[in-house]
Design a protein around this motif. Structure first.
Motif, PDB file in Angstrom:
ATOM      1  N   UNK A 118       0.361  -0.900  16.062  1.00 53.83           N
ATOM      2  CA  UNK A 118       1.699  -0.512  15.597  1.00 53.83           C
ATOM      3  C   UNK A 118       2.748  -0.987  16.596  1.00 53.83           C
ATOM      4  N   UNK A 119       2.494  -0.791  17.868  1.00 53.80           N
ATOM      5  CA  UNK A 119       3.435  -1.222  18.905  1.00 53.80           C
ATOM      6  C   UNK A 119       3.649  -2.738  18.856  1.00 53.80           C
ATOM      7  N   UNK A 120       2.577  -3.493  18.672  1.00 54.60           N
ATOM      8  CA  UNK A 120       2.689  -4.955  18.599  1.00 54.60           C
ATOM      9  C   UNK A 120       3.503  -5.381  17.381  1.00 54.60           C
ATOM     10  N   UNK A 121       3.313  -4.704  16.264  1.00 47.34           N
ATOM     11  CA  UNK A 121       4.082  -5.023  15.060  1.00 47.34           C
ATOM     12  C   UNK A 121       5.559  -4.736  15.296  1.00 47.34           C
ATOM     13  N   UNK A 122       5.861  -3.592  15.871  1.00 49.05           N
ATOM     14  CA  UNK A 122       7.256  -3.234  16.123  1.00 49.05           C
ATOM     15  C   UNK A 122       7.915  -4.143  17.156  1.00 49.05           C
ATOM     16  N   UNK A 123       7.128  -4.633  18.111  1.00 48.29           N
ATOM     17  CA  UNK A 123       7.653  -5.555  19.122  1.00 48.29           C
ATOM     18  C   UNK A 123       7.829  -6.963  18.570  1.00 48.29           C
ATOM     19  N   UNK A 124       7.217  -7.236  17.428  1.00 50.58           N
ATOM     20  CA  UNK A 124       7.318  -8.560  16.832  1.00 50.58           C
ATOM     21  C   UNK A 124       6.277  -9.536  17.321  1.00 50.58           C
ATOM     22  N   UNK A 125       5.261  -9.061  18.056  1.00 49.06           N
ATOM     23  CA  UNK A 125       4.218  -9.956  18.543  1.00 49.06           C
ATOM     24  C   UNK A 125       3.052 -10.064  17.568  1.00 49.06           C
ATOM     25  N   UNK A 126       3.054  -9.234  16.518  1.00 48.95           N
ATOM     26  CA  UNK A 126       2.026  -9.297  15.485  1.00 48.95           C
ATOM     27  C   UNK A 126       2.696  -9.049  14.144  1.00 48.95           C
ATOM     28  N   UNK A 127       2.297  -9.813  13.129  1.00 50.67           N
ATOM     29  CA  UNK A 127       2.862  -9.639  11.798  1.00 50.67           C
ATOM     30  C   UNK A 127       2.014  -8.681  10.983  1.00 50.67           C
ATOM     31  N   UNK A 128       2.636  -8.082   9.985  1.00 46.02           N
ATOM     32  CA  UNK A 128       1.901  -7.236   9.045  1.00 46.02           C
ATOM     33  C   UNK A 128       0.994  -8.102   8.186  1.00 46.02           C
ATOM     34  N   UNK A 129      -0.195  -7.594   7.868  1.00 50.14           N
ATOM     35  CA  UNK A 129      -1.054  -8.310   6.928  1.00 50.14           C
ATOM     36  C   UNK A 129      -0.876  -7.681   5.540  1.00 50.14           C
ATOM     37  N   UNK A 130      -1.504  -8.275   4.540  1.00 54.85           N
ATOM     38  CA  UNK A 130      -1.328  -7.821   3.161  1.00 54.85           C
ATOM     39  C   UNK A 130      -1.766  -6.365   2.988  1.00 54.85           C
ATOM     40  N   UNK A 131      -2.881  -5.979   3.580  1.00 62.34           N
ATOM     41  CA  UNK A 131      -3.372  -4.607   3.461  1.00 62.34           C
ATOM     42  C   UNK A 131      -2.350  -3.628   4.019  1.00 62.34           C
ATOM     43  N   UNK A 132      -1.788  -3.956   5.175  1.00 63.41           N
ATOM     44  CA  UNK A 132      -0.799  -3.085   5.812  1.00 63.41           C
ATOM     45  C   UNK A 132       0.473  -2.989   4.972  1.00 63.41           C
ATOM     46  N   UNK A 133       0.894  -4.105   4.422  1.00 62.52           N
ATOM     47  CA  UNK A 133       2.098  -4.125   3.586  1.00 62.52           C
ATOM     48  C   UNK A 133       1.914  -3.241   2.357  1.00 62.52           C
ATOM     49  N   UNK A 134       0.768  -3.371   1.705  1.00 63.53           N
ATOM     50  CA  UNK A 134       0.499  -2.553   0.517  1.00 63.53           C
ATOM     51  C   UNK A 134       0.448  -1.070   0.877  1.00 63.53           C
ATOM     52  N   UNK A 135      -0.153  -0.746   2.003  1.00 63.21           N
ATOM     53  CA  UNK A 135      -0.253   0.652   2.429  1.00 63.21           C
ATOM     54  C   UNK A 135       1.116   1.237   2.739  1.00 63.21           C
TER      55      UNK A 135
END
Length: 50
Positions: free
Chosen positions: A20-37
């Motif tokens: 979650x921290x990496x996603x919020x920092x912009x160092x990791x993108x959301x994947x399809x499963x995460x987007x749907x959830x």
């Protein structure tokens, strides 16, 4: 998250707290499963997370 006053630890849909921290920092993108959830949890179109 701001509107719902959610800390990082309350988003298990995304994975671990470090993920979650990496996603919020912009160092990791959301994947399809995460987007749907997230779209299901917040009852918004998945396109908002793209």
């Amino acid at each position: 998250m701001d509107q719902h006053k959610l800390p990082e630890s309350t988003l298990p849909e995304l994975g671990s707290q470090s993920t979650v921290a990496q996603i919020l920092e912009g160092t990791q993108e959301l994947n399809i499963r995460q987007i749907k959830a997230l779209a299901a949890r917040f009852q918004v179109p998945a396109t908002l997370f793209l």
